[in-house]
Design a protein around this motif. Sequence first.
Motif, mmCIF file in Angstrom:
data_model
loop_
_atom_site.group_PDB
_atom_site.id
_atom_site.type_symbol
_atom_site.label_atom_id
_atom_site.label_comp_id
_atom_site.label_asym_id
_atom_site.label_seq_id
_atom_site.Cartn_x
_atom_site.Cartn_y
_atom_site.Cartn_z
ATOM 1 N N THR A 148 0.796 -1.180 0.027
ATOM 2 C CA THR A 148 -0.216 0.057 -0.064
ATOM 3 C C THR A 148 0.843 1.472 0.036
ATOM 4 O OG1 THR A 148 -1.720 -1.220 1.434
ATOM 5 C CG2 THR A 148 -1.838 1.525 1.352
ATOM 6 N N HIS A 149 0.560 2.093 -0.834
ATOM 7 C CA HIS A 149 1.213 3.512 -1.022
ATOM 8 C C HIS A 149 0.556 4.096 0.383
ATOM 9 C CE1 HIS A 149 2.125 7.726 -1.909
ATOM 10 N NE2 HIS A 149 2.865 7.033 -3.022
ATOM 11 N N PRO A 150 1.760 4.992 0.953
ATOM 12 C CA PRO A 150 1.047 5.753 2.254
ATOM 13 C C PRO A 150 0.010 6.653 2.086
ATOM 14 C CG PRO A 150 3.310 6.183 1.924
ATOM 15 C CD PRO A 150 2.990 5.235 0.879
ATOM 16 N N GLY A 151 -0.152 7.252 0.531
ATOM 17 C CA GLY A 151 -1.170 8.067 0.366
ATOM 18 C C GLY A 151 -2.637 7.439 0.333
ATOM 19 N N ARG A 205 -1.525 22.571 -0.835
ATOM 20 C CA ARG A 205 -2.871 21.702 -0.931
ATOM 21 C C ARG A 205 -2.347 20.850 -2.066
ATOM 22 N NH1 ARG A 205 -7.298 25.272 -2.179
ATOM 23 N NH2 ARG A 205 -5.797 26.575 -2.853
ATOM 24 N N GLN A 206 -1.631 21.420 -3.148
ATOM 25 C CA GLN A 206 -1.250 20.163 -4.351
ATOM 26 C C GLN A 206 -0.166 19.310 -4.014
ATOM 27 O OE1 GLN A 206 -2.464 20.692 -7.682
ATOM 28 N NE2 GLN A 206 -1.577 18.792 -7.423
ATOM 29 N N HIS A 207 0.657 19.540 -3.154
ATOM 30 C CA HIS A 207 1.594 18.451 -2.474
ATOM 31 C C HIS A 207 0.704 17.423 -1.803
ATOM 32 C CE1 HIS A 207 5.559 16.906 -1.415
ATOM 33 N NE2 HIS A 207 4.986 16.477 -0.462
ATOM 34 N N LEU A 208 -0.166 17.795 -1.095
ATOM 35 C CA LEU A 208 -1.085 16.705 -0.391
ATOM 36 C C LEU A 208 -1.702 16.136 -1.213
ATOM 37 C CD1 LEU A 208 -1.959 15.417 2.465
ATOM 38 C CD2 LEU A 208 -3.764 17.254 2.312
ATOM 39 N N TYR A 209 -2.555 16.703 -2.088
ATOM 40 C CA TYR A 209 -3.288 16.199 -3.219
ATOM 41 C C TYR A 209 -2.487 15.359 -4.034
ATOM 42 C CZ TYR A 209 -7.131 19.687 -2.256
ATOM 43 O OH TYR A 209 -7.899 20.365 -1.418
ATOM 44 N N ASP A 210 -1.309 15.374 -4.342
ATOM 45 C CA ASP A 210 -0.429 14.483 -5.172
ATOM 46 C C ASP A 210 -0.079 13.322 -4.424
ATOM 47 O OD1 ASP A 210 -0.494 16.222 -7.332
ATOM 48 O OD2 ASP A 210 1.415 17.187 -7.093
ATOM 49 N N LEU A 211 0.184 13.547 -3.205
ATOM 50 C CA LEU A 211 0.535 12.375 -2.137
ATOM 51 C C LEU A 211 -0.737 11.460 -2.143
ATOM 52 C CD1 LEU A 211 2.827 12.072 0.215
ATOM 53 C CD2 LEU A 211 0.895 12.043 1.591
ATOM 54 N N LEU A 212 -1.877 12.082 -1.835
ATOM 55 C CA LEU A 212 -3.170 11.357 -1.625
ATOM 56 C C LEU A 212 -3.391 10.469 -3.086
ATOM 57 C CD1 LEU A 212 -5.345 13.759 0.380
ATOM 58 C CD2 LEU A 212 -4.045 11.807 1.225
ATOM 59 N N ALA A 213 -2.972 11.086 -4.276
ATOM 60 C CA ALA A 213 -3.286 10.429 -5.536
ATOM 61 C C ALA A 213 -2.121 9.410 -5.824
ATOM 62 C CB ALA A 213 -3.585 11.449 -6.302
ATOM 63 N N GLU A 214 -1.314 9.368 -4.764
ATOM 64 C CA GLU A 214 -0.172 8.388 -5.238
ATOM 65 C C GLU A 214 0.558 8.737 -6.237
ATOM 66 O OE1 GLU A 214 -1.359 4.193 -4.834
ATOM 67 O OE2 GLU A 214 -3.233 4.970 -3.694
ATOM 68 N N ARG A 225 8.906 3.380 6.301
ATOM 69 C CA ARG A 225 8.983 2.196 5.868
ATOM 70 C C ARG A 225 7.875 1.926 4.797
ATOM 71 N NH1 ARG A 225 10.275 0.430 11.996
ATOM 72 N NH2 ARG A 225 12.345 0.528 11.789
ATOM 73 N N MET A 226 6.711 2.285 4.977
ATOM 74 C CA MET A 226 5.667 2.019 4.178
ATOM 75 C C MET A 226 5.890 2.602 2.744
ATOM 76 S SD MET A 226 1.626 3.191 4.874
ATOM 77 C CE MET A 226 0.166 2.159 4.185
ATOM 78 N N GLN A 227 6.569 3.853 2.572
ATOM 79 C CA GLN A 227 6.953 4.255 1.463
ATOM 80 C C GLN A 227 8.047 3.373 0.796
ATOM 81 O OE1 GLN A 227 5.365 7.050 -0.329
ATOM 82 N NE2 GLN A 227 6.518 6.063 -2.058
ATOM 83 N N GLY A 228 8.884 2.930 1.538
ATOM 84 C CA GLY A 228 10.247 2.242 1.034
ATOM 85 C C GLY A 228 9.735 0.956 0.739
ATOM 86 N N ALA A 229 8.852 0.340 1.154
ATOM 87 C CA ALA A 229 8.073 -1.234 0.698
ATOM 88 C C ALA A 229 7.505 -0.940 -0.649
ATOM 89 C CB ALA A 229 7.215 -1.674 1.932
ATOM 90 N N TYR A 230 6.699 0.149 -0.824
ATOM 91 C CA TYR A 230 5.991 0.491 -2.057
ATOM 92 C C TYR A 230 7.028 0.869 -3.233
ATOM 93 C CZ TYR A 230 3.156 2.937 -5.295
ATOM 94 O OH TYR A 230 2.379 3.499 -6.431
#
Length: 105
Positions: free
Chosen positions: A10-13, A39-48, A73-78
């Motif tokens: 799972t992507h953290p986003g 906001r754009q940074h958060l939206y990009d993170l949430l959209a993976e 770690r979650m991001q690293g696994a992804y």
Amino acid sequence: MTRNPDRCPTHPGELLREDVLPATGKSKAEIARLLGVSRQHLYDLLAERKPVSPEVAVRIAKLFGTAPLFWIRMQGAYDAWHASRKVDVSAIPTLRNVPGASATA
């Protein structure tokens, strides 16, 4: 229980988008403001579309009372899962019995 190696981690986003943010009852704009990111940074993170950087992991961890390493770690696994499918390592040998090297992949 062993994780299926063919299933993308799972992507953290996704976790933030599906579980964490809805539980706060706050808008995405408010969460971005509290995190100190655009906001754009958060939206990009949430959209993976963007990874959780260590700096953002520290911010997310503080806001939600978690540990930065959880998000890193979650991001690293992804990232590692995708890299292992994209990078051709067929010409690289595996050295055995190297002191200090981990035996796990």
